[in-house]
Structure formats: structure tokens, C-alpha cells
Design an enzyme around this catalytic site. Structure first.
Site, PDB file in Angstrom:
ATOM      1  N   CYS A   1      -2.617   6.398   2.327  1.00  0.00           N
ATOM      2  CA  CYS A   1      -1.669   7.162   3.137  1.00  0.00           C
ATOM      3  C   CYS A   1      -2.330   8.391   3.748  1.00  0.00           C
ATOM      4  CB  CYS A   1      -0.441   7.550   2.314  1.00  0.00           C
ATOM      5  SG  CYS A   1      -0.732   8.854   1.118  1.00  0.00           S
TER       6      CYS A   1
ATOM      7  N   GLU B   1      -4.759   5.888  -5.443  1.00  0.00           N
ATOM      8  CA  GLU B   1      -6.009   6.511  -5.052  1.00  0.00           C
ATOM      9  C   GLU B   1      -6.195   7.870  -5.735  1.00  0.00           C
ATOM     10  OE1 GLU B   1      -4.457   4.268  -1.359  1.00  0.00           O
ATOM     11  OE2 GLU B   1      -3.662   5.302  -3.115  1.00  0.00           O
TER      12      GLU B   1
ATOM     13  N   HIS C   1       0.033   8.349  -6.266  1.00  0.00           N
ATOM     14  CA  HIS C   1      -0.498   7.122  -5.694  1.00  0.00           C
ATOM     15  C   HIS C   1      -1.760   6.702  -6.435  1.00  0.00           C
ATOM     16  CE1 HIS C   1       1.613   7.920  -1.561  1.00  0.00           C
ATOM     17  NE2 HIS C   1       2.454   7.820  -2.578  1.00  0.00           N
TER      18      HIS C   1
ATOM     19  N   CYS D   1      -3.326  10.790   0.618  1.00  0.00           N
ATOM     20  CA  CYS D   1      -4.465  10.291  -0.159  1.00  0.00           C
ATOM     21  C   CYS D   1      -5.772  10.542   0.584  1.00  0.00           C
ATOM     22  CB  CYS D   1      -4.304   8.797  -0.428  1.00  0.00           C
ATOM     23  SG  CYS D   1      -2.977   8.410  -1.595  1.00  0.00           S
TER      24      CYS D   1
END
Length: 365
Positions: free
Chosen positions: A83, A61, A59, A92
Site C-alpha cells: 500500500c 510488510e 500490514h 507500507c
């Protein structure tokens, strides 16, 4: 806390706009995961930035935080709620907490029920400030399909057809529109996980149904064919190349020899019981397509199947290409009734004429 009034600073808005641009540039490359833009800032300076990786993982992040060794006391800007659930990768929020981020700003909540409105509570428990709503109006279109898919647990479906100026199509694969319109059609194929058609279109047009834009060929969609009685021609391009590409056929046939032949050629066959011994249920088929992880679906077929999709209100959007050609061929099919139904089914439409030459394109939504 979610802010009802806009009291974000000008710098915050500029940084989030940058994150939104990052996410938009990577849209359609992240599989079933949303394209997220993330920016890490400290003392009004950007330390790192990232988008969701191609295919959906890692992801944004995690990537952005991983690029910088000095994340303590930083502010993280994300276009979507980070998330907070364990999936194929850790949450995350774990990475944010581990890196001692001070503030987290994001535009809108994630419609995934595993994360929706949970991130703030988790971060607050670790004394991390989090605020949502930053530039939320600017990310509406970015996550329109994703929000629909997550909330409805159904694929986002787009219809597409092309006709002559007098609303006729041909019963063969002869191109009606010009090369510019055809490139837009290939772009639509790239943007979708799957493309659905009927066996009649396969047998009549012998289409390839892949993306042939330079550099995007590998993103060609999975092809799905509705063929109740397995009448598809085995010498068609799709069947001949089924081992090289992904091909799924929905059917209710008991023709053992044809089933065996198609399976040997690499075709994935899905048996779907016909309703009242008539047609296959389109809504049931689209639900099964969704469960296969094909969340964005393009219906590119003839008049009959598109009409049925419109009658069932299964199409979220529609793209109607119109050529400047006139077709008077005796093998033509007139689609004026289909066009009337399209205009009736959608509240909004806009003309897209840029770079299409003498063709026109109307987007219904």
C-alpha cells in the site's frame, strides 16, 4: 515494470509460493483488509516473514520488516502490491523506503484506487527495483472476493441452502443434512462478515445463525434481517440475544412501540423506504451493508428470499447441500424451481463430496 513473459527465477517463485501459503492460511481473519503474505530475503536466505495481522492491521510488510534489524539490501516478496496511501496506518512504501529495501516483488496490483499502480513510481523515485506478476496466476482465487469488492464497491455475496434428496425443505428448524454438512455451513458463516435472512425464517425456524465451530465462535457474523413490517417475534433467539451479538434489521415500519422495544433490546434498525409500497430493494440494502463495513455476505434463508436474490443477479456464488433423506412431510416446501434457477445463473459448478458422508455439496460460481 510489469513483466508480460515469465522470466522470474525458480527461487523467486518458491519464495512467493511460501508467501501465498502464508496469506491463504490467514484468509478471512483480516477484516475488510486483504490477507497478505510477505517474506524478507537476503543472500538467498529468509530473514523474516509475516501475514497481515488479525483484524487487518498491521500490514504484513510492516510486521516482516519490523522483525529484522538488518533490512538494508534485502528483497521483499509480497502477494499484493504494498500500500502507498495513508489510512489508519502509514503506507507500507514508507516502511520499505525507511528500511532501505533493495528489491520488491509482488504478484498483483491492489484494486484499491488509493494504491493501484502507484507503488512502482514511488519506489522507483527512491531507486528501489520493483516487479509485479510473480506467480500472479496462483493468487487469483486468493483475492477473487477482495478484487470484486474493491472494484465494484459492493459486497461479495454467497447464497446457501440445503434440501432433501427430493428437493424439499421443512417449514421448521429440523436439520435436513448431517453433522458434516452442518460444519461446512458453520465454516461459511465464519468466512463472512454478515449473514442475511428474512423475518419469516427467524419466526419459523428460530435460528441462531452463529458460528459454532470450536475456536471460531468469536468470528460469528453480524446478523442482518429483512423485515419490512417488523413482524419478527420478540421471543426469538436472535432478539433475546441481540445485546450479546450484532443484529441489524432493515424495515419500513412506523410501528413506534415495536421500534422502541427492539431498540431497547439492542437491535440496530435501518429504515429503508419500500419501492412502490411493495418490497424493500435488495440492491439498496446490500449497498448499505457494504457501507457498514460488512463486505462479505452470506444469504442463508428460505426459498423466497434466495429466489429474489437470484432474480436480481446479486449472488456471486452458491452452495447447495443435498441430503440423502427423503421428505414427504405435508409441511414441506419444494425448491426445484430454485435449483433450476441456480443451474441457469452460473457457468461453473463442482461437486464437493469430501467428508460429507451421504450428503452432497455443489458449489456454483
Amino acid at each position: 515494470m510489469s513483466l508480460k513473459k515469465d522470466n522470474f527465477k525458480s527461487l523467486d517463485k518458491k519464495i512467493m509460493n511460501f508467501a501465498i501459503n502464508l496469506a491463504e492460511n490467514n484468509k478471512y481473519l483480516t477484516g475488510t483488509n486483504p490477507s497478505v503474505g510477505c517474506v524478507i530475503v537476503k543472500n538467498k536466505k529468509i530473514l523474516s516473514f509475516a501475514t497481515t495481522n488479525n483484524g487487518g492491521r498491521p500490514h504484513a510488510e510492516n510486521i516482516a520488516l519490523g522483525k529484522n534489524r538488518f533490512n538494508k539490501g534485502t528483497t521483499l516478496y509480497s502477494t499484493l502490491e504494498p500500500c502507498s496511501h495513508h489510512g489508519k496506518t502509514p503506507p507500507c512504501t514508507n516502511t520499505i523506503i525507511k528500511n532501505k529495501v533493495k528489491k520488491v516483488y509482488y504478484s498483483i496490483e491492489d484494486k484499491d484506487f488509493r494504491t493501484f499502480n502507484k507503488t512502482k513510481k514511488i519506489l522507483k523515485s527512491k531507486n528501489i527495483i520493483s516487479k509485479s506478476g510473480l506467480q500472479k496466476n496462483k493468487v487469483y482465487n486468493l483475492y477473487k472476493e477482495y478484487n470484486y469488492i474493491r472494484s465494484k464497491k459492493a459486497p461479495y455475496i454467497i447464497g446457501k441452502i440445503a434440501s432433501s434428496s427430493n428437493l424439499n425443505i421443512l417449514k421448521n428448524n429440523s436439520p435436513i443434512t448431517n453433522e458434516h454438512s452442518r460444519k461446512v455451513s458453520h465454516l461459511l458463516r465464519f468466512q463472512n462478515h454478515a449473514i442475511l435472512t428474512s423475518y419469516k425464517t427467524v419466526n419459523t425456524d428460530n435460528p441462531k445463525l452463529n458460528c459454532r465451530l470450536n475456536g471460531l465462535e468469536k468470528y460469528s457474523p453480524t446478523v442482518v434481517v429483512i423485515d419490512k413490517n417488523l413482524k419478527v417475534k420478540v421471543n426469538s433467539f436472535l432478539i433475546k440475544n441481540s445485546k450479546k451479538s450484532k443484529l441489524i434489521i432493515f424495515h419500513c415500519s412506523k410501528n413506534i412501540s415495536k421500534i422502541r422495544l427492539l431498540k431497547n433490546k439492542g437491535v440496530k434498525l435501518i429504515f429503508q423506504k419500500a419501492e412502490n409500497n411493495l418490497d424493500l430493494n435488495l440492491k439498496t440494502i446490500t449497498q448499505k451493508i457494504y457501507k457498514l463495513g460488512l463486505h462479505r455476505l452470506l444469504v442463508e434463508s428460505g426459498n423466497e428470499l434466495l429466489t429474489n436474490f437470484l432474480k436480481e443477479n446479486l449472488l456471486n456464488e452458491f452452495y447447495f447441500f443435498k441430503s440423502d433423506k427423503i421428505i414427504l412431510n405435508r409441511h414441506k416446501i419444494n425448491i426445484s424451481s430454485l435449483v433450476k434457477m441456480i443451474n441457469k445463473n452460473y457457468k461453473n459448478k463442482k461437486k464437493i463430496n469430501t467428508y460429507l458422508g451421504n450428503d452432497t455439496l455443489t458449489h456454483y460460481y
